[in-house]
Design an enzyme around this catalytic site. Structure first.
Site, PDB file in Angstrom:
ATOM      1  CE  LYS A 112     -20.689  85.056 -34.526  1.00  0.00           C
ATOM      2  NZ  LYS A 112     -19.630  84.005 -34.427  1.00  0.00           N
ATOM      3  CE1 TYR A 168     -22.443  80.812 -37.956  1.00  0.00           C
ATOM      4  CE2 TYR A 168     -24.135  81.158 -36.300  1.00  0.00           C
ATOM      5  CZ  TYR A 168     -22.939  81.530 -36.892  1.00  0.00           C
ATOM      6  OH  TYR A 168     -22.239  82.615 -36.404  1.00  0.00           O
ATOM      7  CG  ASN A 188     -16.345  84.217 -32.804  1.00  0.00           C
ATOM      8  OD1 ASN A 188     -17.547  84.445 -32.721  1.00  0.00           O
ATOM      9  ND2 ASN A 188     -15.820  83.463 -33.747  1.00  0.00           N
ATOM     10  CG  HIS A 244     -21.414  85.932 -39.278  1.00  0.00           C
ATOM     11  ND1 HIS A 244     -20.959  84.656 -39.538  1.00  0.00           N
ATOM     12  CD2 HIS A 244     -21.964  86.395 -40.433  1.00  0.00           C
ATOM     13  CE1 HIS A 244     -21.257  84.361 -40.808  1.00  0.00           C
ATOM     14  NE2 HIS A 244     -21.851  85.398 -41.375  1.00  0.00           N
ATOM     15  CD  GLU A 252     -23.497  84.581 -44.217  1.00  0.00           C
ATOM     16  OE1 GLU A 252     -23.034  83.508 -43.799  1.00  0.00           O
ATOM     17  OE2 GLU A 252     -22.867  85.667 -44.121  1.00  0.00           O
TER      18      GLU A 252
END
Ligand code: DAT
Ligand code: MG
Length: 148
Positions: free
Chosen positions: A9, A49, A112, A115, A126
């Site tokens: 990310k 998402y 975080n 992913h 995905e």
């Protein structure tokens, strides 16, 4: 052999942790099948998402994931989906086990770092969304020393 979609990310990219994070997946034995640097559009972020639409953290999540480039990749290996997620650690870095990426480099759920697909269906969706269908594999000479 199972495939999964993994993404570093924007915080991981901005903090110069790309190499560190890829190394953890690589040394685990997961094979890199494809990889690219992506400036994530709002449209792509919303598709990725979509399952979280309506949740209180959704707007912040879209903002975060479109805030800078990400490194998207497809990894392959025995139980790649579970292994990649275990390597990443729990969603909230505060709860992640020491030694995992999220615990070793993160402290808040909204930053975080990584992913990973959470199941076979999600992984197929995905990988298709980010890379399209039919990504060729490759023969890695050490595979017989990693996969039985
Ligand atoms: P994961 O990324 O571990 O698959 P998820 O799919 O449940 O977790 O959520 C996607 C992302 O949304 C997650 O990486 C961080 C953010 N998120 C999830 N739950 C949250 C919460 N309760 N508060 C803030 N951000 C959250
Ligand atoms: Mg998820």
């Amino acid at each position: 052999m199972e495939r999964t979609f993994v993404m570093i990310k924007p915080d991981g990219v901005q903090r110069g942790l790309i190499g560190e994070i890829i190394t953890r997946f690589e040394r685990r034995g997961l094979k890199i099948i494809d990889m690219k640097f992506v400036h994530v559009s709002r449209e792509l972020a919303e598709k990725h998402y979509a399952v979280h639409k309506g949740r209180p953290f959704y707007d912040g999540l879209i903002e975060y994931i479109t805030s800078g480039p990400v490194l998207a990749m497809v990894l392959e290996g025995t139980n790649a989906i579970t292994v990649a997620r275990n390597t990443m650690g729990a969603t909230n870095p505060a709860d992640a086990a020491p030694g995992t990426i999220r615990a070793d480099f993160g402290i808040e759920i909204g930053r975080n770092l990584v992913h990973g697909s959470d199941g076979a269906e999600t992984a197929a969706f995905e990988i298709g969304l980010w890379f399209g269908d039919e990504i060729p594999g490759w023969e890695r000479d050490v595979d017989r020393w990693i996969f039985e």
